[in-house]
Design a protein around this motif. Structure first.
Motif, PDB file in Angstrom:
ATOM      1  N   ILE A 188       0.848  -1.207   0.000  1.00  0.00           N
ATOM      2  CA  ILE A 188       0.000   0.000   0.000  1.00  0.00           C
ATOM      3  C   ILE A 188       0.878   1.250   0.000  1.00  0.00           C
ATOM      4  O   ILE A 188       0.654   2.184  -0.778  1.00  0.00           O
ATOM      5  CB  ILE A 188      -0.955  -0.024   1.209  1.00  0.00           C
ATOM      6  CG1 ILE A 188      -1.970  -1.152   1.038  1.00  0.00           C
ATOM      7  CG2 ILE A 188      -1.683   1.307   1.368  1.00  0.00           C
ATOM      8  CD1 ILE A 188      -2.798  -1.429   2.263  1.00  0.00           C
ATOM      9  N   LEU A 189       1.893   1.262   0.874  1.00  0.00           N
ATOM     10  CA  LEU A 189       2.845   2.387   0.909  1.00  0.00           C
ATOM     11  C   LEU A 189       3.457   2.622  -0.464  1.00  0.00           C
ATOM     12  O   LEU A 189       3.590   3.777  -0.900  1.00  0.00           O
ATOM     13  CB  LEU A 189       4.012   2.056   1.851  1.00  0.00           C
ATOM     14  CG  LEU A 189       3.949   2.492   3.287  1.00  0.00           C
ATOM     15  CD1 LEU A 189       5.197   2.021   4.017  1.00  0.00           C
ATOM     16  CD2 LEU A 189       3.843   4.003   3.364  1.00  0.00           C
ATOM     17  N   GLU A 207       0.896   4.187  -2.872  1.00  0.00           N
ATOM     18  CA  GLU A 207       0.594   5.597  -2.570  1.00  0.00           C
ATOM     19  C   GLU A 207       1.780   6.489  -2.952  1.00  0.00           C
ATOM     20  O   GLU A 207       1.598   7.569  -3.520  1.00  0.00           O
ATOM     21  CB  GLU A 207       0.265   5.778  -1.081  1.00  0.00           C
ATOM     22  CG  GLU A 207      -0.855   4.891  -0.542  1.00  0.00           C
ATOM     23  CD  GLU A 207      -2.257   5.370  -0.900  1.00  0.00           C
ATOM     24  OE1 GLU A 207      -2.388   6.381  -1.597  1.00  0.00           O
ATOM     25  OE2 GLU A 207      -3.219   4.705  -0.479  1.00  0.00           O
ATOM     26  N   THR A 208       3.003   6.036  -2.632  1.00  0.00           N
ATOM     27  CA  THR A 208       4.160   6.865  -2.996  1.00  0.00           C
ATOM     28  C   THR A 208       4.309   6.921  -4.521  1.00  0.00           C
ATOM     29  O   THR A 208       4.714   7.947  -5.061  1.00  0.00           O
ATOM     30  CB  THR A 208       5.470   6.336  -2.373  1.00  0.00           C
ATOM     31  OG1 THR A 208       5.619   4.962  -2.694  1.00  0.00           O
ATOM     32  CG2 THR A 208       5.489   6.502  -0.870  1.00  0.00           C
ATOM     33  N   LEU A 268       1.815   6.876  -6.730  1.00  0.00           N
ATOM     34  CA  LEU A 268       0.824   7.846  -7.205  1.00  0.00           C
ATOM     35  C   LEU A 268       1.316   9.270  -6.986  1.00  0.00           C
ATOM     36  O   LEU A 268       1.188  10.129  -7.860  1.00  0.00           O
ATOM     37  CB  LEU A 268      -0.513   7.646  -6.468  1.00  0.00           C
ATOM     38  CG  LEU A 268      -1.378   6.485  -6.948  1.00  0.00           C
ATOM     39  CD1 LEU A 268      -2.496   6.215  -5.947  1.00  0.00           C
ATOM     40  CD2 LEU A 268      -1.978   6.804  -8.320  1.00  0.00           C
ATOM     41  N   VAL A 269       1.875   9.528  -5.795  1.00  0.00           N
ATOM     42  CA  VAL A 269       2.341  10.881  -5.469  1.00  0.00           C
ATOM     43  C   VAL A 269       3.512  11.283  -6.378  1.00  0.00           C
ATOM     44  O   VAL A 269       3.579  12.413  -6.859  1.00  0.00           O
ATOM     45  CB  VAL A 269       2.738  10.958  -3.976  1.00  0.00           C
ATOM     46  CG1 VAL A 269       3.536  12.209  -3.668  1.00  0.00           C
ATOM     47  CG2 VAL A 269       1.483  10.901  -3.109  1.00  0.00           C
ATOM     48  N   PHE A 320       2.174  11.962  -9.878  1.00  0.00           N
ATOM     49  CA  PHE A 320       1.419  13.224  -9.780  1.00  0.00           C
ATOM     50  C   PHE A 320       2.384  14.408  -9.901  1.00  0.00           C
ATOM     51  O   PHE A 320       2.130  15.362 -10.646  1.00  0.00           O
ATOM     52  CB  PHE A 320       0.717  13.227  -8.420  1.00  0.00           C
ATOM     53  CG  PHE A 320      -0.282  14.328  -8.174  1.00  0.00           C
ATOM     54  CD1 PHE A 320      -1.641  14.076  -8.290  1.00  0.00           C
ATOM     55  CD2 PHE A 320       0.124  15.591  -7.782  1.00  0.00           C
ATOM     56  CE1 PHE A 320      -2.572  15.070  -8.027  1.00  0.00           C
ATOM     57  CE2 PHE A 320      -0.799  16.596  -7.524  1.00  0.00           C
ATOM     58  CZ  PHE A 320      -2.155  16.337  -7.643  1.00  0.00           C
ATOM     59  N   LEU A 352      -7.787  14.785  -9.296  1.00  0.00           N
ATOM     60  CA  LEU A 352      -8.802  14.223  -8.398  1.00  0.00           C
ATOM     61  C   LEU A 352      -8.889  12.711  -8.555  1.00  0.00           C
ATOM     62  O   LEU A 352      -8.997  11.977  -7.569  1.00  0.00           O
ATOM     63  CB  LEU A 352     -10.173  14.854  -8.672  1.00  0.00           C
ATOM     64  CG  LEU A 352     -10.330  16.302  -8.204  1.00  0.00           C
ATOM     65  CD1 LEU A 352     -11.685  16.858  -8.636  1.00  0.00           C
ATOM     66  CD2 LEU A 352     -10.200  16.397  -6.674  1.00  0.00           C
ATOM     67  N   MET A 378      -6.540  10.633  -9.554  1.00  0.00           N
ATOM     68  CA  MET A 378      -5.377   9.981  -8.945  1.00  0.00           C
ATOM     69  C   MET A 378      -5.476   9.985  -7.423  1.00  0.00           C
ATOM     70  O   MET A 378      -5.176   8.987  -6.767  1.00  0.00           O
ATOM     71  CB  MET A 378      -4.083  10.665  -9.393  1.00  0.00           C
ATOM     72  CG  MET A 378      -3.748  10.412 -10.845  1.00  0.00           C
ATOM     73  SD  MET A 378      -2.164  11.177 -11.318  1.00  0.00           S
ATOM     74  CE  MET A 378      -0.997  10.053 -10.528  1.00  0.00           C
ATOM     75  N   ASN A 379      -5.895  11.126  -6.837  1.00  0.00           N
ATOM     76  CA  ASN A 379      -5.986  11.191  -5.372  1.00  0.00           C
ATOM     77  C   ASN A 379      -7.075  10.269  -4.834  1.00  0.00           C
ATOM     78  O   ASN A 379      -6.881   9.617  -3.798  1.00  0.00           O
ATOM     79  CB  ASN A 379      -6.261  12.623  -4.920  1.00  0.00           C
ATOM     80  CG  ASN A 379      -5.055  13.516  -5.119  1.00  0.00           C
ATOM     81  OD1 ASN A 379      -3.979  13.057  -5.501  1.00  0.00           O
ATOM     82  ND2 ASN A 379      -5.220  14.803  -4.877  1.00  0.00           N
ATOM     83  N   PHE A 380      -8.208  10.203  -5.525  1.00  0.00           N
ATOM     84  CA  PHE A 380      -9.259   9.296  -5.056  1.00  0.00           C
ATOM     85  C   PHE A 380      -8.832   7.836  -5.218  1.00  0.00           C
ATOM     86  O   PHE A 380      -9.203   6.991  -4.401  1.00  0.00           O
ATOM     87  CB  PHE A 380     -10.600   9.577  -5.752  1.00  0.00           C
ATOM     88  CG  PHE A 380     -11.376  10.677  -5.072  1.00  0.00           C
ATOM     89  CD1 PHE A 380     -11.959  10.461  -3.833  1.00  0.00           C
ATOM     90  CD2 PHE A 380     -11.492  11.937  -5.639  1.00  0.00           C
ATOM     91  CE1 PHE A 380     -12.656  11.478  -3.182  1.00  0.00           C
ATOM     92  CE2 PHE A 380     -12.182  12.965  -4.998  1.00  0.00           C
ATOM     93  CZ  PHE A 380     -12.770  12.739  -3.771  1.00  0.00           C
ATOM     94  N   GLY A 384      -5.844   6.856  -4.657  1.00  0.00           N
ATOM     95  CA  GLY A 384      -5.048   6.669  -3.437  1.00  0.00           C
ATOM     96  C   GLY A 384      -5.922   6.428  -2.221  1.00  0.00           C
ATOM     97  O   GLY A 384      -5.643   5.536  -1.400  1.00  0.00           O
ATOM     98  N   LEU A 385      -6.998   7.194  -2.086  1.00  0.00           N
ATOM     99  CA  LEU A 385      -7.894   6.996  -0.934  1.00  0.00           C
ATOM    100  C   LEU A 385      -8.578   5.634  -0.987  1.00  0.00           C
ATOM    101  O   LEU A 385      -8.700   4.949   0.034  1.00  0.00           O
ATOM    102  CB  LEU A 385      -8.964   8.093  -0.889  1.00  0.00           C
ATOM    103  CG  LEU A 385      -8.494   9.513  -0.570  1.00  0.00           C
ATOM    104  CD1 LEU A 385      -9.698  10.421  -0.357  1.00  0.00           C
ATOM    105  CD2 LEU A 385      -7.588   9.547   0.662  1.00  0.00           C
ATOM    106  N   LEU A 408      -6.228   2.951   0.125  1.00  0.00           N
ATOM    107  CA  LEU A 408      -6.106   2.955   1.592  1.00  0.00           C
ATOM    108  C   LEU A 408      -7.323   2.290   2.238  1.00  0.00           C
ATOM    109  O   LEU A 408      -7.189   1.422   3.115  1.00  0.00           O
ATOM    110  CB  LEU A 408      -5.947   4.391   2.095  1.00  0.00           C
ATOM    111  CG  LEU A 408      -6.031   4.578   3.605  1.00  0.00           C
ATOM    112  CD1 LEU A 408      -4.926   3.817   4.329  1.00  0.00           C
ATOM    113  CD2 LEU A 408      -5.977   6.062   3.968  1.00  0.00           C
TER     114      LEU A 408
END
Lengths: 225, 225
Positions: free
Chosen positions: B174-175, B178-179, B181-182, B185, B197, B199-201, B203-204, B207
């Motif tokens: 998961i880490l 998320e990293t 995606l960031v 981005f 939005l 990409m961030n969703f 990530g959510l 999680l």
């Protein structure tokens, strides 16, 4: 996640708490080397706005993330009655929360002074959710477990949820720290350099610290084992 | 983390497994919308190198991360004897491992064709450690728990370590997602946009999927509860 459930681990929490403390010291050292040596140090007011930004990783990692990990381990590291341990756990979490809020204030101040937009990144979304959940968890724990305190059957059925939600919040804090490191690494345009290595090793130490804190919760302790 | 230890949760795993499936579907959808609509789709050979890169998040999230979460839940979602569940668990994890290796190959190919250096970011370090540990965990689980299989007392004392290390590997996956995606981005220079939005969703959702998978492990199941 209560201790007695995991006596199947034939291993005591003590050496793992020592390892976690060492990782906390190592992580703190790397963050300080990074921010003082490579990024120019700290200031609350300065024409060098980077110094204002630098308060953000300092307060979030050294003031918030590492302390909350240490405080999670209180039941394994601080001798005394359960009540004393609870008061430690809640008081120190509250101080960490204040450091976290100050750290978030610092990055908003930095954005504001440079005209950078806020809250557009996954890092900021994760961070804001984490601190919000942390505050809610703190308040509900205070009322349910310390004062005025719920009745025993209610406390017993709430306890596993307190552990689980606490674990999720700690995981989210780690996620936020790692995504923050990666984001800053990109903004700085780093690839292979001393600074890049220091930032990446900070990320690894934070992960190992998180894993060792998680393990101490599962292992039987000295005081209540 | 064995089910019986957590009967203190007065709640069954079933609705949470349903929630996890829904989050898996939603996350897959967002990844596909992002890569097909905003990033131009997939190719193994192309002059548009971005299409080669796109195989990386596709295979890592849809081919590896989400499947390993689903396979962690096998003991709660697939009826049958423990042996059948174990064979499911190991076989499907092996297929996910192959998808993960192919996904890593895709990003190395992309770097190679554009002359971008490899393995300098925290994302790459986390990812490589995750897939390596996953392979080791898979091999040791195969030999200890399936064939030739350790003796009962040894299996019983290894089981909690298998759960704990499995949880750490899933957390690391998961880490890494998320990293990743960031990092992407930042490379894309996104701030506020539809793509940002999405990409961030993503990530959510990843999680929340991870959290719901973690919860199903702790809650009592229908088959072995």
């Amino acid at each position: 996640m209560a201790t007695r459930s995991h006596s199947s681990f034939q291993f005591s929490a003590f050496p793992v708490t020592m390892l976690a403390h060492l990782l906390a010291i190592a992580g703190t050292t790397l963050v300080l080397v990074w921010l003082l040596h490579f990024q120019g140090g700290f200031a609350f007011k300065s024409d060098n706005k980077q110094k204002i930004f630098n308060l953000h990783p300092l307060l979030m990692v050294v003031g918030y993330l590492i302390p909350i990990g240490e405080v999670i381990m209180v039941y394994k590291t601080v001798p005394g009655t359960r009540k004393v341990q609870k008061i430690f756990h809640l008081t120190l979490h509250f101080i960490a929360l204040l450091a976290g809020i100050l750290g978030i204030y610092a990055v908003f101040k930095f954005h504001h002074e440079l005209g950078i937009p806020d809250m557009y990144s996954l890092h900021s979304w994760l961070g804001m959710s984490t601190i919000g959940l942390f505050g809610l968890q703190w308040l509900s724990a205070f009322f349910f477990f310390l004062w005025p305190r719920a009745e025993m059957p209610a406390r017993a059925s709430l306890a596993p949820w307190h552990f689980f939600i606490g674990a999720v919040i700690f995981l989210m804090a780690i996620l936020t720290a790692e995504t923050g490191l990666v984001e800053k690494f990109s903004f700085l345009g780093l690839r292979r350099s001393q600074e890049a290595l220091i930032m990446n090793f900070t990320g690894l130490l934070i992960l190992l610290f998180g894993v060792s804190v998680g393990l101490t919760v599962l292992l039987p302790g000295n005081w209540i084992g």
